[in-house]
Design a protein around this motif. Structure first.
Motif, PDB file in Angstrom:
ATOM      1  N   VAL A  51      -2.984  -6.290 -22.164  1.00 32.11           N
ATOM      2  CA  VAL A  51      -2.743  -7.229 -20.976  1.00 32.11           C
ATOM      3  C   VAL A  51      -2.125  -6.421 -19.968  1.00 32.11           C
ATOM      4  O   VAL A  51      -0.921  -6.361 -20.028  1.00 32.11           O
ATOM      5  CB  VAL A  51      -2.065  -8.591 -21.550  1.00 32.11           C
ATOM      6  N   ALA A  52      -2.897  -6.306 -18.801  1.00 33.14           N
ATOM      7  CA  ALA A  52      -2.241  -5.678 -17.522  1.00 33.14           C
ATOM      8  C   ALA A  52      -2.216  -6.485 -16.632  1.00 33.14           C
ATOM      9  O   ALA A  52      -2.952  -6.387 -15.634  1.00 33.14           O
ATOM     10  CB  ALA A  52      -3.263  -4.197 -17.425  1.00 33.14           C
ATOM     11  N   VAL A  53      -0.978  -7.320 -16.623  1.00 35.59           N
ATOM     12  CA  VAL A  53      -1.070  -8.566 -15.559  1.00 35.59           C
ATOM     13  C   VAL A  53       0.505  -8.291 -15.132  1.00 35.59           C
ATOM     14  O   VAL A  53       1.470  -8.370 -15.965  1.00 35.59           O
ATOM     15  CB  VAL A  53      -1.275  -9.765 -16.199  1.00 35.59           C
ATOM     16  N   ASP A  54       0.884  -8.150 -13.927  1.00 34.65           N
ATOM     17  CA  ASP A  54       2.331  -8.059 -13.417  1.00 34.65           C
ATOM     18  C   ASP A  54       2.887  -9.397 -13.226  1.00 34.65           C
ATOM     19  O   ASP A  54       3.816  -9.679 -14.096  1.00 34.65           O
ATOM     20  CB  ASP A  54       2.173  -7.030 -12.085  1.00 34.65           C
ATOM     21  N   GLY A  55       2.448 -10.325 -12.017  1.00 32.58           N
ATOM     22  CA  GLY A  55       3.106 -11.288 -11.800  1.00 32.58           C
ATOM     23  C   GLY A  55       2.543 -12.303 -12.846  1.00 32.58           C
ATOM     24  O   GLY A  55       1.266 -12.321 -13.041  1.00 32.58           O
ATOM     25  N   GLY A  67       8.416  -5.173  -8.286  1.00 35.66           N
ATOM     26  CA  GLY A  67       8.055  -4.981  -6.899  1.00 35.66           C
ATOM     27  C   GLY A  67       7.847  -3.820  -6.471  1.00 35.66           C
ATOM     28  O   GLY A  67       7.305  -3.699  -5.310  1.00 35.66           O
ATOM     29  N   THR A  68       7.534  -2.746  -7.342  1.00 35.10           N
ATOM     30  CA  THR A  68       6.959  -1.329  -7.114  1.00 35.10           C
ATOM     31  C   THR A  68       6.043  -0.985  -8.131  1.00 35.10           C
ATOM     32  O   THR A  68       6.710  -0.324  -9.114  1.00 35.10           O
ATOM     33  CB  THR A  68       8.114  -0.265  -6.887  1.00 35.10           C
ATOM     34  N   GLY A  69       4.787  -1.407  -8.125  1.00 36.23           N
ATOM     35  CA  GLY A  69       3.832  -0.967  -9.412  1.00 36.23           C
ATOM     36  C   GLY A  69       2.835  -0.353  -9.065  1.00 36.23           C
ATOM     37  O   GLY A  69       1.852  -0.248 -10.018  1.00 36.23           O
ATOM     38  N   SER A 100       2.287 -12.668  -6.604  1.00 33.35           N
ATOM     39  CA  SER A 100       3.308 -12.655  -7.549  1.00 33.35           C
ATOM     40  C   SER A 100       3.147 -11.279  -8.173  1.00 33.35           C
ATOM     41  O   SER A 100       2.269 -10.645  -8.378  1.00 33.35           O
ATOM     42  CB  SER A 100       2.766 -13.593  -8.696  1.00 33.35           C
ATOM     43  N   VAL A 101       4.679 -11.000  -8.633  1.00 34.78           N
ATOM     44  CA  VAL A 101       4.892  -9.862  -9.135  1.00 34.78           C
ATOM     45  C   VAL A 101       6.025 -10.244 -10.212  1.00 34.78           C
ATOM     46  O   VAL A 101       6.595 -11.177 -10.292  1.00 34.78           O
ATOM     47  CB  VAL A 101       5.597  -8.798  -8.271  1.00 34.78           C
ATOM     48  N   GLY A 102       6.114  -9.196 -11.307  1.00 34.79           N
ATOM     49  CA  GLY A 102       6.989  -9.498 -12.291  1.00 34.79           C
ATOM     50  C   GLY A 102       8.411  -8.562 -12.342  1.00 34.79           C
ATOM     51  O   GLY A 102       8.155  -7.494 -12.064  1.00 34.79           O
ATOM     52  N   GLY A 148       0.785  -1.182  -0.104  1.00 28.58           N
ATOM     53  CA  GLY A 148      -0.070  -0.052  -0.151  1.00 28.58           C
ATOM     54  C   GLY A 148       0.732   1.280  -0.108  1.00 28.58           C
ATOM     55  O   GLY A 148       0.252   2.244   0.315  1.00 28.58           O
ATOM     56  N   PHE A 149       2.076   1.147  -0.417  1.00 25.54           N
ATOM     57  CA  PHE A 149       2.957   2.231  -0.408  1.00 25.54           C
ATOM     58  C   PHE A 149       2.709   2.803  -1.718  1.00 25.54           C
ATOM     59  O   PHE A 149       2.727   2.322  -2.866  1.00 25.54           O
ATOM     60  CB  PHE A 149       4.452   2.006  -0.536  1.00 25.54           C
ATOM     61  N   LEU A 150       2.548   4.230  -1.888  1.00 23.86           N
ATOM     62  CA  LEU A 150       2.435   4.979  -3.209  1.00 23.86           C
ATOM     63  C   LEU A 150       3.698   6.050  -2.941  1.00 23.86           C
ATOM     64  O   LEU A 150       3.624   7.180  -2.523  1.00 23.86           O
ATOM     65  CB  LEU A 150       1.191   5.984  -3.038  1.00 23.86           C
TER      66      LEU A 150
HETATM   67  C1  LIG Z   1       3.644  -8.287  -0.886  1.00 18.52           C
HETATM   68  C2  LIG Z   1       3.682  -7.279  -2.129  1.00 18.52           C
HETATM   69  C3  LIG Z   1       4.274  -6.005  -1.458  1.00 18.52           C
HETATM   70  C4  LIG Z   1       4.021  -4.985  -2.612  1.00 18.52           C
HETATM   71  N1  LIG Z   1       4.280  -3.995  -1.883  1.00 18.52           N
HETATM   72  C5  LIG Z   1       4.127  -2.650  -2.983  1.00 18.52           C
HETATM   73  C6  LIG Z   1       4.073  -1.415  -2.449  1.00 18.52           C
HETATM   74  O1  LIG Z   1       3.884  -1.038  -1.451  1.00 18.52           O
HETATM   75  N2  LIG Z   1       4.102  -0.385  -3.407  1.00 18.52           N
HETATM   76  C7  LIG Z   1       3.991  -0.614  -4.843  1.00 18.52           C
HETATM   77  O2  LIG Z   1       4.187   0.302  -5.486  1.00 18.52           O
HETATM   78  N3  LIG Z   1       4.222  -1.857  -5.239  1.00 18.52           N
HETATM   79  C8  LIG Z   1       4.065  -2.593  -4.245  1.00 18.52           C
HETATM   80  N4  LIG Z   1       4.340  -4.104  -4.923  1.00 18.52           N
HETATM   81  C9  LIG Z   1       3.953  -4.544  -6.352  1.00 18.52           C
HETATM   82  C10 LIG Z   1       2.732  -3.903  -6.722  1.00 18.52           C
HETATM   83  O3  LIG Z   1       1.484  -4.613  -6.019  1.00 18.52           O
HETATM   84  C11 LIG Z   1       2.225  -4.760  -8.161  1.00 18.52           C
HETATM   85  O4  LIG Z   1       3.493  -4.164  -8.983  1.00 18.52           O
HETATM   86  C12 LIG Z   1       1.167  -4.042  -8.780  1.00 18.52           C
HETATM   87  O5  LIG Z   1      -0.023  -4.121  -7.773  1.00 18.52           O
HETATM   88  C13 LIG Z   1       0.705  -4.772 -10.163  1.00 18.52           C
HETATM   89  O6  LIG Z   1      -0.503  -4.368 -10.456  1.00 18.52           O
HETATM   90  P1  LIG Z   1      -1.378  -4.648 -11.693  1.00 18.52           P
HETATM   91  O7  LIG Z   1      -2.443  -4.166 -11.760  1.00 18.52           O
HETATM   92  O8  LIG Z   1      -0.210  -4.339 -12.675  1.00 18.52           O
HETATM   93  O9  LIG Z   1      -1.049  -6.253 -11.856  1.00 18.52           O
HETATM   94  P2  LIG Z   1      -1.678  -7.576 -10.604  1.00 18.52           P
HETATM   95  O10 LIG Z   1      -1.888  -6.963  -9.571  1.00 18.52           O
HETATM   96  O11 LIG Z   1      -0.779  -8.667 -11.110  1.00 18.52           O
HETATM   97  O12 LIG Z   1      -3.183  -7.606 -11.400  1.00 18.52           O
HETATM   98  C14 LIG Z   1      -3.219  -8.695 -12.613  1.00 18.52           C
HETATM   99  C15 LIG Z   1      -4.566  -9.124 -12.544  1.00 18.52           C
HETATM  100  O13 LIG Z   1      -4.619 -10.074 -13.720  1.00 18.52           O
HETATM  101  C16 LIG Z   1      -5.616 -11.040 -13.479  1.00 18.52           C
HETATM  102  N5  LIG Z   1      -5.164 -12.238 -14.051  1.00 18.52           N
HETATM  103  C17 LIG Z   1      -3.962 -12.935 -14.119  1.00 18.52           C
HETATM  104  N6  LIG Z   1      -4.249 -13.985 -15.030  1.00 18.52           N
HETATM  105  C18 LIG Z   1      -5.380 -13.761 -15.807  1.00 18.52           C
HETATM  106  C19 LIG Z   1      -6.175 -14.516 -16.684  1.00 18.52           C
HETATM  107  N7  LIG Z   1      -5.484 -15.689 -17.309  1.00 18.52           N
HETATM  108  N8  LIG Z   1      -7.243 -14.143 -16.831  1.00 18.52           N
HETATM  109  C20 LIG Z   1      -7.908 -13.012 -16.336  1.00 18.52           C
HETATM  110  N9  LIG Z   1      -7.171 -12.274 -15.451  1.00 18.52           N
HETATM  111  C21 LIG Z   1      -6.010 -12.752 -15.077  1.00 18.52           C
HETATM  112  C22 LIG Z   1      -5.109 -11.109 -12.014  1.00 18.52           C
HETATM  113  O14 LIG Z   1      -6.316 -12.267 -11.103  1.00 18.52           O
HETATM  114  C23 LIG Z   1      -4.899  -9.917 -11.247  1.00 18.52           C
HETATM  115  O15 LIG Z   1      -6.101  -9.346 -10.604  1.00 18.52           O
HETATM  116  C24 LIG Z   1       3.942  -5.234  -4.118  1.00 18.52           C
HETATM  117  C25 LIG Z   1       3.723  -6.638  -4.482  1.00 18.52           C
HETATM  118  C26 LIG Z   1       3.557  -7.596  -3.125  1.00 18.52           C
HETATM  119  C27 LIG Z   1       3.189  -8.955  -3.950  1.00 18.52           C
END
Ligand SMILES: Cc1cc2nc3c(=O)[nH]c(=O)nc-3n(C[C@H](O)[C@H](O)[C@H](O)COP(=O)(O)OP(=O)(O)OC[C@H]3O[C@@H](n4cnc5c(N)ncnc54)[C@H](O)[C@@H]3O)c2cc1C
Length: 394
Positions: free
Chosen positions: A234-238, A365-367, A339-341, A78-80
């Motif tokens: 495709v907005a999927v990090d991990g 790790g910071t997204g 999971s993160v990428g 939850g860090f911004l």
């Molecule tokens: C423990 C932890 C602590 C962190 N702390 C910080 C922090 O403090 N500050 C910071 O800036 N970042 C932090 N991060 C990193 C940050 O959380 C991520 O980089 C960011 O949230 C990624 O968001 P996103 O929307 O890009 O992707 P994701 O959160 O990966 O979202 C992708 C979505 O895609 C969906 N998905 C996946 N595969 C499919 C599929 N086949 N079909 C349909 N949907 C699918 C998933 O269900 C998910 O909801 C942390 C990460 C973790 C794990």
């Protein structure tokens, strides 16, 4: 929208929030739809893409495999914090100072925009503290020496930010010594994503519990439906490389872990605090609960995994470091992971993975802030052919 409430027994500490608990689940995709754009992944990044597409007057369908923010977007610290996964002086050395500063300023703007959109109850503009070491006195000679090195690194960051007119102060207080970044903020990440989904649901069709089974140019398929769309984002990090195997080698999945505690000495952490070169991080919510993550550097090899469940080694590390952050022993209530990428040089990835399929991810790790910026860059690449800025790997 279906009426069944979000599960209340989630292992994720953030899900105890009453707003998160009572947010109803959205229905899965169960028909064949057409839209200008289909967004896969409804985390903070995918929802930023949805918002941008709505702003452009386009029709959008968004799908997520689970709940909104089922992945890291709802499970993080939850860090911004402005900037990228690496400190600005390090990013400057790696990518060029202009690119590092440009991204830093974009992330500051993103904090302001999120705060305006979601209000102070979701985005708390409290600043952040970068500590040299962990809170409290060093417990070994090695820790003492590492702290000295880290203080020198804080000095370097301070000088660079000051030289470019970015707000930064030195911190010397009850937690230790380091920097105070007054423009940073804190949030419950699940609240952020659910809030955005609520804002956009009137203008976009959003579906939960709809895992995508196939992505082809112009067509996204799920088990019970499909979306025909000229552009797919495709907005999927991990685990991005599992969905789009051609990206293996450009992004690599890692696990990050956290725990949450019962309320403890409110005000102990006045804002998000990260220490020991950023490897450990904690924030305290308004009720006094501490949310802490980190320790990945202690278990690097084990954490290159697509397994999203907490492990004993890291959780034991967090059990120890939470005592330092809390200033006293405290009872743990929740443990989780996600999971993160990662990318080789920590530059986020924005790329056309297949014709008409733009992927963004790999925030190392910071997204929370970089992700939405990357998602809008993905939309601009897909819609206008605008090449992503230098601070992205494209
Ligand atoms: C423990 C932890 C602590 C962190 N702390 C910080 C922090 O403090 N500050 C910071 O800036 N970042 C932090 N991060 C990193 C940050 O959380 C991520 O980089 C960011 O949230 C990624 O968001 P996103 O929307 O890009 O992707 P994701 O959160 O990966 O979202 C992708 C979505 O895609 C969906 N998905 C996946 N595969 C499919 C599929 N086949 N079909 C349909 N949907 C699918 C998933 O269900 C998910 O909801 C942390 C990460 C973790 C794990």
């Amino acid at each position: 929208m279906s009426s069944s409430p979000t599960a209340t027994k989630s292992p994720v500490g953030w899900d105890q929030d009453p707003v998160v608990r009572r947010t109803p689940r959205r229905a899965p995709l169960a028909e064949n739809l057409r839209a200008d754009v289909c967004v896969i992944g409804l985390g903070g990044s995918g929802l930023a893409a949805v918002g941008e597409l709505i702003r452009r007057g386009l029709s959008v369908v968004g799908v997520d495999a689970g709940r909104v923010a089922a992945g890291a977007a709802g499970r993080n610290g939850g860090f911004l914090i402005a900037g990228s996964a690496i400190a600005i002086h390090e990013a400057g050395r790696g990518w060029g100072l202009a690119a590092a500063l440009d991204l830093y300023r974009q992330t500051l703007t993103e904090i302001g925009a999120l705060a305006e959109l979601l209000g102070p109850e979701v985005v708390r503009r409290v600043g952040s503290i970068r500590l040299a070491g962990l809170p409290g006195e060093p417990t070994s000679q090695a820790e003492q020496e590492d702290r000295k090195l880290e203080l020198a690194d804080c000095d370097e960051q301070f000088e660079l930010l000051r030289a470019h007119g970015i707000a930064v102060e030195r911190y010397d207080g009850p937690l230790g010594q380091g920097l105070f970044l007054p423009d940073d903020a804190a949030m419950n990440p699940a609240r952020r994503a659910l809030g955005l989904a609520e804002l956009y649901a009137g203008s976009a069709r959003l579906f939960e519990d709809s895992p995508v089974t196939e992505i082809r140019t112009g067509l996204v398929s799920t088990e019970a439906g499909s979306v025909a769309a000229g552009l797919i984002v495709v907005a999927v990090d991990g685990k991005l490389e599992m969905l789009l195997p051609e990206l293996a080698g450009r992004v690599r999945t890692a696990r990050l872990q956290m725990l949450a505690t019962e309320p403890v000495s409110p005000g102990r952490l006045p804002c998000p605090v990260y220490g020991r070169w950023g490897y450990d991080y904690a924030q305290q919510d308004v009720a006094g609960r501490i949310f802490i993550g980190g320790g990945r550097d202690r278990f690097v090899e084990q954490e290159w995994t697509t397994d999203g469940s907490p492990s004993a080694g890291i959780q034991q590390w967090l059990d120890q470091s939470v005592v330092r952050f809390a200033g006293a022993p405290v009872r743990v209530t929740h443990r989780w992971a996600a999971s993160v990428g990662y990318t080789p040089d920590a530059r986020p990835l924005v790329t056309e993975a297949r014709p008409g399929v733009i992927a963004c991810g790999g925030y190392s790790g910071t997204g929370n802030l970089v992700g939405p910026i990357a998602a809008r860059a993905a939309v601009a690449l897909g819609m206008d052919g605008t090449q992503p800025a230098d601070y992205f790997a494209s």
